[in-house]
Design an enzyme around this catalytic site. Sequence first.
Site, PDB file in Angstrom:
ATOM      1  CD  GLU A  35      -2.490  12.049  -8.684  1.00  0.00           C
ATOM      2  OE1 GLU A  35      -2.709  11.569  -7.583  1.00  0.00           O
ATOM      3  OE2 GLU A  35      -2.519  11.558  -9.727  1.00  0.00           O
ATOM      4  NE  ARG A  37       2.272  10.668  -7.257  1.00  0.00           N
ATOM      5  CZ  ARG A  37       2.739   9.341  -7.555  1.00  0.00           C
ATOM      6  NH1 ARG A  37       2.010   8.974  -8.839  1.00  0.00           N
ATOM      7  NH2 ARG A  37       3.598   8.812  -7.326  1.00  0.00           N
ATOM      8  NE  ARG A  63      -0.030   7.138  -4.535  1.00  0.00           N
ATOM      9  CZ  ARG A  63      -1.273   7.698  -4.220  1.00  0.00           C
ATOM     10  NH1 ARG A  63      -1.715   7.730  -3.068  1.00  0.00           N
ATOM     11  NH2 ARG A  63      -2.134   8.080  -5.368  1.00  0.00           N
ATOM     12  CG  HIS A 123      -2.793   3.061  -5.799  1.00  0.00           C
ATOM     13  ND1 HIS A 123      -2.707   3.885  -4.471  1.00  0.00           N
ATOM     14  CD2 HIS A 123      -2.924   3.807  -6.790  1.00  0.00           C
ATOM     15  CE1 HIS A 123      -3.407   5.127  -4.914  1.00  0.00           C
ATOM     16  NE2 HIS A 123      -3.479   5.019  -6.232  1.00  0.00           N
ATOM     17  CE  LYS A 150      -6.302   6.633  -7.940  1.00  0.00           C
ATOM     18  NZ  LYS A 150      -4.933   7.156  -7.936  1.00  0.00           N
ATOM     19  NE  ARG A 191      -5.359   3.282 -16.607  1.00  0.00           N
ATOM     20  CZ  ARG A 191      -4.688   3.688 -15.850  1.00  0.00           C
ATOM     21  NH1 ARG A 191      -5.215   5.089 -15.387  1.00  0.00           N
ATOM     22  NH2 ARG A 191      -3.758   3.330 -15.183  1.00  0.00           N
ATOM     23  CB  THR A 212       1.874   9.191 -12.843  1.00  0.00           C
ATOM     24  OG1 THR A 212       0.263   9.060 -13.142  1.00  0.00           O
ATOM     25  CG2 THR A 212       2.379  10.694 -13.052  1.00  0.00           C
ATOM     26  CD  GLN A 216      -1.561   8.048 -15.679  1.00  0.00           C
ATOM     27  OE1 GLN A 216      -0.768   8.533 -16.348  1.00  0.00           O
ATOM     28  NE2 GLN A 216      -2.127   8.337 -14.665  1.00  0.00           N
TER      29      GLN A 216
END
Length: 234
Positions: A35, A37, A63, A123, A150, A191, A212, A216
């Site tokens: 990904e 960003r 984003r 999100h 998502k 996750r 990010t 994570q």
Amino acid sequence: MKQGRGLICAATAAQHPSDLTTLIEPVRDKVDVVEIRLDLMAQPEVANCITCLPDIPLLFTNRPLWEGGKYSGTEKDRITVLQDAIAADVAYIDIELDTDTKLRNEVILAAKDRQTAVIVSNHNFTETPTTQVLEDTLQHMMDSGADIGKIVTTAQEPADVIRVLSLLQLSQANQFQLSAFCMGAVGRISRLATLYLGGCMSYVAVDDLSATAPGQFTTEQFHSLIHLFENNEH
């Protein structure tokens, strides 16, 4: 990707396309998607990013501030960059569910004639909504025409994790691909779990310095967990 397991996506926070090669090379064989960003870059240079990472599927995200990102320009300009990525036939682009409907539809329609899959995302960085709100969000995603949904929330307690992961059963019943998991310390288990419960994709950081989102795992940490889980070692 192992059969029966979702994709592993390395989320990057590179400021310049030239940084991507250095970041990804050590983990290239451990991730399925990268990904990029765009909102975290000094300049959103789609073409140069593709040049720097030519042999791995790329996911482009731009984003906005209103969904926890860093992009602060006009919505038209934000969407134009995603359209550039679609025109270049990248593997995936991410567009927020709450994007203006007209702009979101333009992106989804543009992708239909290309090789790009559209992820429509939502999100929540403060909480996990009720089951009804989550299911309504999923329904809006399925109705949007996007290829993948998502849904990511912030878990405050284990029940939050269970509510989010339960969306996977509903999405599968509707033959709709969905990434669903929770942020934060309580949500970390989701996750990993989502990969084996039908989730389309889970996101990892390249290393300790480049996360990010809260909670994570690094790529190495994630693969250690996967190895233990899949090899059933005692």
